[in-house]
Design a protein around this motif. Structure first.
Motif, PDB file in Angstrom:
ATOM      1  N   ILE A   1       0.832  -1.209   0.000  1.00  0.00           N
ATOM      2  CA  ILE A   1       0.000   0.000   0.000  1.00  0.00           C
ATOM      3  C   ILE A   1       0.864   1.256   0.000  1.00  0.00           C
ATOM      4  O   ILE A   1       0.697   2.139  -0.847  1.00  0.00           O
ATOM      5  N   ILE A   2       1.828   1.318   0.903  1.00  0.00           N
ATOM      6  CA  ILE A   2       2.604   2.558   1.013  1.00  0.00           C
ATOM      7  C   ILE A   2       3.635   2.691  -0.104  1.00  0.00           C
ATOM      8  O   ILE A   2       3.946   3.792  -0.525  1.00  0.00           O
ATOM      9  N   ASP A   3       4.151   1.569  -0.600  1.00  0.00           N
ATOM     10  CA  ASP A   3       5.131   1.636  -1.695  1.00  0.00           C
ATOM     11  C   ASP A   3       4.523   2.176  -2.983  1.00  0.00           C
ATOM     12  O   ASP A   3       5.247   2.619  -3.874  1.00  0.00           O
ATOM     13  N   ASN A   4       3.216   2.143  -3.078  1.00  0.00           N
ATOM     14  CA  ASN A   4       2.524   2.625  -4.275  1.00  0.00           C
ATOM     15  C   ASN A   4       1.815   3.956  -4.040  1.00  0.00           C
ATOM     16  O   ASN A   4       0.854   4.290  -4.737  1.00  0.00           O
ATOM     17  N   GLY A   5       2.295   4.699  -3.037  1.00  0.00           N
ATOM     18  CA  GLY A   5       1.816   6.060  -2.833  1.00  0.00           C
ATOM     19  C   GLY A   5       0.651   6.218  -1.881  1.00  0.00           C
ATOM     20  O   GLY A   5       0.093   7.304  -1.773  1.00  0.00           O
ATOM     21  N   GLY A   6       0.272   5.156  -1.195  1.00  0.00           N
ATOM     22  CA  GLY A   6      -0.877   5.250  -0.301  1.00  0.00           C
ATOM     23  C   GLY A   6      -0.504   5.215   1.158  1.00  0.00           C
ATOM     24  O   GLY A   6       0.666   5.192   1.532  1.00  0.00           O
TER      25      GLY A   6
ATOM     26  N   SER B   1      -4.415  10.538  -5.339  1.00  0.00           N
ATOM     27  CA  SER B   1      -5.232  10.493  -6.556  1.00  0.00           C
ATOM     28  C   SER B   1      -5.929   9.136  -6.673  1.00  0.00           C
ATOM     29  O   SER B   1      -5.494   8.146  -6.072  1.00  0.00           O
ATOM     30  N   ASN B   2      -6.981   9.097  -7.468  1.00  0.00           N
ATOM     31  CA  ASN B   2      -7.661   7.833  -7.741  1.00  0.00           C
ATOM     32  C   ASN B   2      -6.753   6.890  -8.524  1.00  0.00           C
ATOM     33  O   ASN B   2      -6.841   5.667  -8.371  1.00  0.00           O
ATOM     34  N   GLU B   3      -5.881   7.445  -9.347  1.00  0.00           N
ATOM     35  CA  GLU B   3      -4.947   6.617 -10.114  1.00  0.00           C
ATOM     36  C   GLU B   3      -4.028   5.843  -9.181  1.00  0.00           C
ATOM     37  O   GLU B   3      -3.745   4.656  -9.404  1.00  0.00           O
ATOM     38  N   GLU B   4      -3.535   6.506  -8.128  1.00  0.00           N
ATOM     39  CA  GLU B   4      -2.690   5.811  -7.148  1.00  0.00           C
ATOM     40  C   GLU B   4      -3.480   4.705  -6.451  1.00  0.00           C
ATOM     41  O   GLU B   4      -2.953   3.617  -6.213  1.00  0.00           O
ATOM     42  N   LEU B   5      -4.737   4.975  -6.130  1.00  0.00           N
ATOM     43  CA  LEU B   5      -5.571   3.942  -5.506  1.00  0.00           C
ATOM     44  C   LEU B   5      -5.753   2.757  -6.450  1.00  0.00           C
ATOM     45  O   LEU B   5      -5.712   1.596  -6.011  1.00  0.00           O
ATOM     46  N   ASP B   6      -5.937   3.023  -7.739  1.00  0.00           N
ATOM     47  CA  ASP B   6      -6.051   1.941  -8.718  1.00  0.00           C
ATOM     48  C   ASP B   6      -4.784   1.104  -8.765  1.00  0.00           C
ATOM     49  O   ASP B   6      -4.842  -0.130  -8.833  1.00  0.00           O
ATOM     50  N   ILE B   7      -3.625   1.763  -8.733  1.00  0.00           N
ATOM     51  CA  ILE B   7      -2.340   1.056  -8.761  1.00  0.00           C
ATOM     52  C   ILE B   7      -2.192   0.184  -7.521  1.00  0.00           C
ATOM     53  O   ILE B   7      -1.752  -0.968  -7.609  1.00  0.00           O
ATOM     54  N   ILE B   8      -2.563   0.709  -6.374  1.00  0.00           N
ATOM     55  CA  ILE B   8      -2.481  -0.068  -5.129  1.00  0.00           C
ATOM     56  C   ILE B   8      -3.350  -1.308  -5.237  1.00  0.00           C
ATOM     57  O   ILE B   8      -2.906  -2.422  -4.909  1.00  0.00           O
ATOM     58  N   GLU B   9      -4.578  -1.132  -5.710  1.00  0.00           N
ATOM     59  CA  GLU B   9      -5.472  -2.290  -5.866  1.00  0.00           C
ATOM     60  C   GLU B   9      -4.881  -3.328  -6.806  1.00  0.00           C
ATOM     61  O   GLU B   9      -4.942  -4.527  -6.536  1.00  0.00           O
ATOM     62  N   GLU B  10      -4.324  -2.882  -7.915  1.00  0.00           N
ATOM     63  CA  GLU B  10      -3.751  -3.812  -8.890  1.00  0.00           C
ATOM     64  C   GLU B  10      -2.591  -4.596  -8.277  1.00  0.00           C
ATOM     65  O   GLU B  10      -2.480  -5.815  -8.464  1.00  0.00           O
ATOM     66  N   GLU B  11      -1.724  -3.908  -7.540  1.00  0.00           N
ATOM     67  CA  GLU B  11      -0.594  -4.589  -6.883  1.00  0.00           C
ATOM     68  C   GLU B  11      -1.085  -5.606  -5.857  1.00  0.00           C
ATOM     69  O   GLU B  11      -0.565  -6.719  -5.772  1.00  0.00           O
ATOM     70  N   LEU B  12      -2.093  -5.234  -5.083  1.00  0.00           N
ATOM     71  CA  LEU B  12      -2.650  -6.162  -4.094  1.00  0.00           C
ATOM     72  C   LEU B  12      -3.313  -7.356  -4.783  1.00  0.00           C
ATOM     73  O   LEU B  12      -3.217  -8.488  -4.306  1.00  0.00           O
ATOM     74  N   ARG B  13      -3.970  -7.106  -5.907  1.00  0.00           N
ATOM     75  CA  ARG B  13      -4.604  -8.177  -6.687  1.00  0.00           C
ATOM     76  C   ARG B  13      -3.529  -9.153  -7.203  1.00  0.00           C
ATOM     77  O   ARG B  13      -3.668 -10.366  -7.098  1.00  0.00           O
ATOM     78  N   GLU B  14      -2.444  -8.603  -7.759  1.00  0.00           N
ATOM     79  CA  GLU B  14      -1.369  -9.436  -8.294  1.00  0.00           C
ATOM     80  C   GLU B  14      -0.724 -10.304  -7.218  1.00  0.00           C
ATOM     81  O   GLU B  14      -0.290 -11.418  -7.497  1.00  0.00           O
ATOM     82  N   LYS B  15      -0.666  -9.796  -5.999  1.00  0.00           N
ATOM     83  CA  LYS B  15      -0.070 -10.553  -4.901  1.00  0.00           C
ATOM     84  C   LYS B  15      -1.066 -11.521  -4.266  1.00  0.00           C
ATOM     85  O   LYS B  15      -0.713 -12.252  -3.354  1.00  0.00           O
ATOM     86  N   GLY B  16      -2.312 -11.487  -4.728  1.00  0.00           N
ATOM     87  CA  GLY B  16      -3.314 -12.406  -4.211  1.00  0.00           C
ATOM     88  C   GLY B  16      -3.980 -11.955  -2.926  1.00  0.00           C
ATOM     89  O   GLY B  16      -4.675 -12.742  -2.277  1.00  0.00           O
ATOM     90  N   PHE B  17      -3.806 -10.694  -2.538  1.00  0.00           N
ATOM     91  CA  PHE B  17      -4.402 -10.185  -1.310  1.00  0.00           C
ATOM     92  C   PHE B  17      -5.810  -9.644  -1.529  1.00  0.00           C
ATOM     93  O   PHE B  17      -6.684  -9.795  -0.688  1.00  0.00           O
ATOM     94  N   LEU B  18      -6.026  -8.957  -2.644  1.00  0.00           N
ATOM     95  CA  LEU B  18      -7.321  -8.324  -2.920  1.00  0.00           C
ATOM     96  C   LEU B  18      -8.339  -9.401  -3.277  1.00  0.00           C
ATOM     97  O   LEU B  18      -8.101 -10.220  -4.146  1.00  0.00           O
ATOM     98  N   ILE B  19      -9.465  -9.404  -2.556  1.00  0.00           N
ATOM     99  CA  ILE B  19     -10.465 -10.422  -2.855  1.00  0.00           C
ATOM    100  C   ILE B  19     -11.754  -9.847  -3.434  1.00  0.00           C
ATOM    101  O   ILE B  19     -12.630 -10.576  -3.828  1.00  0.00           O
ATOM    102  N   MET B  20     -11.820  -8.524  -3.498  1.00  0.00           N
ATOM    103  CA  MET B  20     -12.999  -7.927  -4.117  1.00  0.00           C
ATOM    104  C   MET B  20     -12.607  -6.588  -4.713  1.00  0.00           C
ATOM    105  O   MET B  20     -11.976  -5.766  -4.068  1.00  0.00           O
ATOM    106  N   ASP B  21     -12.966  -6.399  -5.953  1.00  0.00           N
ATOM    107  CA  ASP B  21     -12.667  -5.172  -6.662  1.00  0.00           C
ATOM    108  C   ASP B  21     -13.556  -4.060  -6.132  1.00  0.00           C
ATOM    109  O   ASP B  21     -14.765  -4.246  -5.992  1.00  0.00           O
ATOM    110  N   SER B  22     -12.981  -2.887  -5.850  1.00  0.00           N
ATOM    111  CA  SER B  22     -13.771  -1.767  -5.302  1.00  0.00           C
ATOM    112  C   SER B  22     -14.779  -1.231  -6.301  1.00  0.00           C
ATOM    113  O   SER B  22     -15.708  -0.550  -5.924  1.00  0.00           O
ATOM    114  N   SER B  23     -14.598  -1.540  -7.580  1.00  0.00           N
ATOM    115  CA  SER B  23     -15.525  -1.009  -8.583  1.00  0.00           C
ATOM    116  C   SER B  23     -16.800  -1.846  -8.681  1.00  0.00           C
ATOM    117  O   SER B  23     -17.713  -1.487  -9.404  1.00  0.00           O
ATOM    118  N   LEU B  24     -16.869  -2.979  -7.973  1.00  0.00           N
ATOM    119  CA  LEU B  24     -18.073  -3.820  -8.028  1.00  0.00           C
ATOM    120  C   LEU B  24     -19.172  -3.258  -7.176  1.00  0.00           C
ATOM    121  O   LEU B  24     -18.996  -2.636  -6.210  1.00  0.00           O
TER     122      LEU B  24
END
Length: 174
Positions: A88-93, A151-174
């Motif tokens: 989270i923090i490495d990607n600007g959050g 920015s929302n772009e940074e939040l998108d990047i954080i989500e993508e990184e968490l998704r790639e690592k297998g941590f994110l279990i639900m997309d915030s856009s759903l």
């Protein structure tokens, strides 16, 4: 000093502070009990101040109006906590809090306000030293975080990184 003056002094002290200030320090500074400080913080929150009670102390979140926020649903083991937070923090959050849905108590929230690797290391070290259970242990690893970024772009990047690592279990856009 009466209560109103003390609360004004607490806000003045917390403004511009980057690190949390402990309730014990505030109690000693204003020569009152720790419980009086807890009550002061509650009154200040009710008055509209965004005060967070972290494990390290109180902090006034002055950036709240300028930050973009998103609640994400994640799942991981206790061992993976540091990696998740660093992602989270490495990607600007920053990780504002951790939230679980408890079957008896409902929503339980723990303020974190972690924005640097050093703060994350201190947090993980404190978990280890105190042998305190993480909230995720109560929900088999499933929990939420309110994350913030500039920015929302940074939040998108954080989500993508968490998704790639297998941590994110639900997309915030759903």
């Amino acid at each position: 000093m009466d209560g109103e003056q003390r609360r004004e002094a607490i806000i003045h002290l917390l403004k511009g502070q980057e690190k949390p200030i402990s309730g014990t320090y505030l109690a000693q500074t204003y020569k009152v009990s720790r419980q009086v400080i807890v009550q002061d913080i509650a009154l200040l929150r009710a008055a509209g101040y965004d005060l967070l009670a972290t494990a390290r102390g109180y902090i006034l979140n002055e950036e709240t109006e300028t930050m973009y926020k998103r609640v994400i649903l994640v799942k991981h083991t206790e061992v993976e906590t540091e990696e998740e937070l660093n992602t989270i923090i490495d990607n600007g959050g920053r990780a504002r809090n951790v939230i679980i849905m408890h079957p008896i108590y409902g929503e339980l929230v723990g303020d974190l306000m972690l924005k640097t690797r050093r703060e994350i290391k201190e947090f993980v070290k404190k978990l280890q030293e105190t042998q305190a259970n993480q909230l995720l242990k109560l929900t088999d690893g499933t929990h939420m975080h309110t994350i913030e970024a500039s920015s929302n772009e940074e939040l998108d990047i954080i989500e993508e990184e968490l998704r790639e690592k297998g941590f994110l279990i639900m997309d915030s856009s759903l």
